[in-house]
Motif scaffolding. Structure first.
Motif, PDB file in Angstrom:
ATOM      1  N   MET A   1       0.821  -1.207   0.000  1.00 22.14           N
ATOM      2  CA  MET A   1       0.000   0.000   0.000  1.00 22.14           C
ATOM      3  C   MET A   1       0.861   1.265   0.000  1.00 22.14           C
ATOM      4  O   MET A   1       0.663   2.170  -0.810  1.00 22.14           O
ATOM      5  N   LEU A   2       1.839   1.321   0.899  1.00 19.35           N
ATOM      6  CA  LEU A   2       2.652   2.525   1.008  1.00 19.35           C
ATOM      7  C   LEU A   2       3.664   2.654  -0.127  1.00 19.35           C
ATOM      8  O   LEU A   2       4.181   3.743  -0.378  1.00 19.35           O
ATOM      9  N   ASN A   3       3.942   1.569  -0.802  1.00 21.93           N
ATOM     10  CA  ASN A   3       4.830   1.641  -1.961  1.00 21.93           C
ATOM     11  C   ASN A   3       4.213   2.486  -3.074  1.00 21.93           C
ATOM     12  O   ASN A   3       4.925   3.001  -3.948  1.00 21.93           O
ATOM     13  N   MET A   4       2.888   2.653  -3.047  1.00 24.51           N
ATOM     14  CA  MET A   4       2.197   3.430  -4.080  1.00 24.51           C
ATOM     15  C   MET A   4       2.165   4.923  -3.765  1.00 24.51           C
ATOM     16  O   MET A   4       1.665   5.714  -4.551  1.00 24.51           O
ATOM     17  N   LEU A   5       2.691   5.335  -2.606  1.00 28.01           N
ATOM     18  CA  LEU A   5       2.616   6.739  -2.207  1.00 28.01           C
ATOM     19  C   LEU A   5       3.334   7.660  -3.189  1.00 28.01           C
ATOM     20  O   LEU A   5       4.424   7.345  -3.681  1.00 28.01           O
ATOM     21  N   SER A   6       2.710   8.813  -3.427  1.00 25.53           N
ATOM     22  CA  SER A   6       3.320   9.831  -4.274  1.00 25.53           C
ATOM     23  C   SER A   6       3.095  11.195  -3.628  1.00 25.53           C
ATOM     24  O   SER A   6       2.311  11.321  -2.668  1.00 25.53           O
ATOM     25  N   PRO A   7       3.751  12.237  -4.129  1.00 28.19           N
ATOM     26  CA  PRO A   7       3.550  13.578  -3.577  1.00 28.19           C
ATOM     27  C   PRO A   7       2.112  14.087  -3.714  1.00 28.19           C
ATOM     28  O   PRO A   7       1.754  15.087  -3.077  1.00 28.19           O
ATOM     29  N   ASP A   8       1.310  13.418  -4.531  1.00 24.79           N
ATOM     30  CA  ASP A   8      -0.085  13.833  -4.699  1.00 24.79           C
ATOM     31  C   ASP A   8      -1.011  13.185  -3.671  1.00 24.79           C
ATOM     32  O   ASP A   8      -2.221  13.455  -3.675  1.00 24.79           O
ATOM     33  N   ASP A   9      -0.465  12.336  -2.823  1.00 24.51           N
ATOM     34  CA  ASP A   9      -1.283  11.591  -1.858  1.00 24.51           C
ATOM     35  C   ASP A   9      -1.238  12.225  -0.467  1.00 24.51           C
ATOM     36  O   ASP A   9      -0.374  13.059  -0.159  1.00 24.51           O
ATOM     37  N   VAL A  10      -2.176  11.788   0.351  1.00 22.54           N
ATOM     38  CA  VAL A  10      -2.252  12.243   1.744  1.00 22.54           C
ATOM     39  C   VAL A  10      -2.295  11.021   2.653  1.00 22.54           C
ATOM     40  O   VAL A  10      -3.018  10.058   2.384  1.00 22.54           O
TER      41      VAL A  10
ATOM     42  N   ARG B   1       8.471   9.994   0.755  1.00 23.10           N
ATOM     43  CA  ARG B   1       7.837   9.988  -0.566  1.00 23.10           C
ATOM     44  C   ARG B   1       7.243  11.348  -0.937  1.00 23.10           C
ATOM     45  O   ARG B   1       6.736  11.511  -2.047  1.00 23.10           O
ATOM     46  N   GLY B   2       7.292  12.303  -0.009  1.00 27.99           N
ATOM     47  CA  GLY B   2       6.775  13.638  -0.309  1.00 27.99           C
ATOM     48  C   GLY B   2       5.269  13.764  -0.200  1.00 27.99           C
ATOM     49  O   GLY B   2       4.702  14.766  -0.645  1.00 27.99           O
ATOM     50  N   ALA B   3       4.604  12.754   0.382  1.00 24.77           N
ATOM     51  CA  ALA B   3       3.148  12.822   0.540  1.00 24.77           C
ATOM     52  C   ALA B   3       2.802  13.769   1.688  1.00 24.77           C
ATOM     53  O   ALA B   3       3.572  13.927   2.644  1.00 24.77           O
ATOM     54  N   LYS B   4       1.632  14.399   1.587  1.00 24.17           N
ATOM     55  CA  LYS B   4       1.175  15.254   2.675  1.00 24.17           C
ATOM     56  C   LYS B   4       0.785  14.386   3.869  1.00 24.17           C
ATOM     57  O   LYS B   4       0.226  13.298   3.710  1.00 24.17           O
ATOM     58  N   ARG B   5       1.070  14.889   5.077  1.00 23.85           N
ATOM     59  CA  ARG B   5       0.783  14.112   6.280  1.00 23.85           C
ATOM     60  C   ARG B   5      -0.106  14.911   7.237  1.00 23.85           C
ATOM     61  O   ARG B   5       0.218  16.048   7.585  1.00 23.85           O
TER      62      ARG B   5
END
Length: 294
Positions: free
Chosen positions: A184-193, A216-220
């Protein structure tokens, strides 16, 4: 001795100060009290004496030797020690016992209600509409939202994911898929939260998800209580609110209220996306066979 003159300090200190005056029965009673202080704070003198195998009046005599007027005052001291000294309440039994000693007999429900109301009232001054808007604006622009909570927070994680899905957002509850955590987290991108939920203390999995999302630069986003407030690296936005004082019910209503406010605010700023999706979902569910509409 008046209440204001009652002994203070730790039980071990009182025992040391009065050691020369203690009898064999006192020692047996203290052994019972020290081994199970949670139970001792709930029982009366007769019950404690029975467990120690001594005369029912022995508990009263012990209380007086330690400087109390009687066993009720000694028991109140034990209860206060339980509530005030154990500030972290990491032991679930201690948390439960502390709530019980704060509730008068026959008023357990009222005690829980009072605690929940107090926590919700405190929420008015702890969280602002700006805090809610920071969350909703972050969610509005997400490609995909991953929600993750462990322990008691897991139930709220599932509810948030469900509500976001019905509002038309691509949301996944990581708590329900821990066996596919890496995938699941392998799919994270900067466009995700990644929306993290942590109560009492962040689990290592929560910390790992926070680290990976940061890399991965995703918003947290993080919704926590005061004891789980510290996450490193700090989330992009965090709402931290007390769920109750020590000895009070640790409210799940408080974080649920915050989550509901975020999702409601999101519906108000996403140009009708949430409302249209909810209408479409309702129509779809009604088109299903009756067995699927429950």
């Amino acid at each position: 001795m008046t209440k204001s003159q009652s002994p203070s300090g730790f039980l071990s200190d009182l025992i040391t100060q009065n050691a020369a005056r203690l009898t064999g029965s006192d020692t047996r009673l203290l052994d019972v009290l020290v081994k199970d202080p949670l139970r001792a704070a709930l029982e009366n003198g007769k019950e404690v004496s029975n467990r120690a195998g001594v005369h029912p009046a022995a508990a009263v005599r012990l209380a007086k030797r330690l400087g109390f007027e009687g066993y009720p005052e000694f028991r109140a001291y034990l209860q206060a020690s339980l509530v005030e000294e154990g500030n972290d309440f990491e032991n679930p039994a201690a948390r439960m016992a502390a709530r019980l000693v704060c509730a008068e007999e026959g008023r357990v429900l009222a005690s829980v209600l009072d605690s929940e109301i107090a926590a919700l009232e405190a929420l008015r001054n702890a969280v602002s509409d700006g805090d809610i808007r920071n969350f909703s604006e972050t969610l509005r622009g997400a490609r995909k939202v991953f929600i993750f909570g462990r322990g008691h927070a897991a139930s709220l994680s599932a509810l948030i994911a469900l509500r976001l899905q019905r509002s038309g957002y691509d949301a996944a509850d990581l708590g329900d898929r821990t066996h596919h955590f890496a995938e699941m987290l392998n799919m994270l991108s900067p466009d995700d939260v990644v929306w993290l939920l942590a109560f009492r203390s962040p689990s290592q999995q929560i910390r790992d998800a926070n680290d990976i999302a940061f890399q991965r630069g995703a918003k947290r986003l993080a919704l926590t209580d005061l004891q789980a407030a510290r996450l490193d690296p700090m989330p992009d936005h965090q709402i931290c609110a007390a769920r109750g004082e020590a000895g009070e019910s640790q409210s799940l209503v408080v974080p649920m209220t915050i989550a509901n406010a975020v999702i409601l605010d999101l519906a108000g700023i996403d140009d009708g996306k949430s409302l249209k999706s909810l209408e479409a979902f309702k129509a779809f569910r009604q088109s299903l066979p009756a067995r699927w509409q429950r």
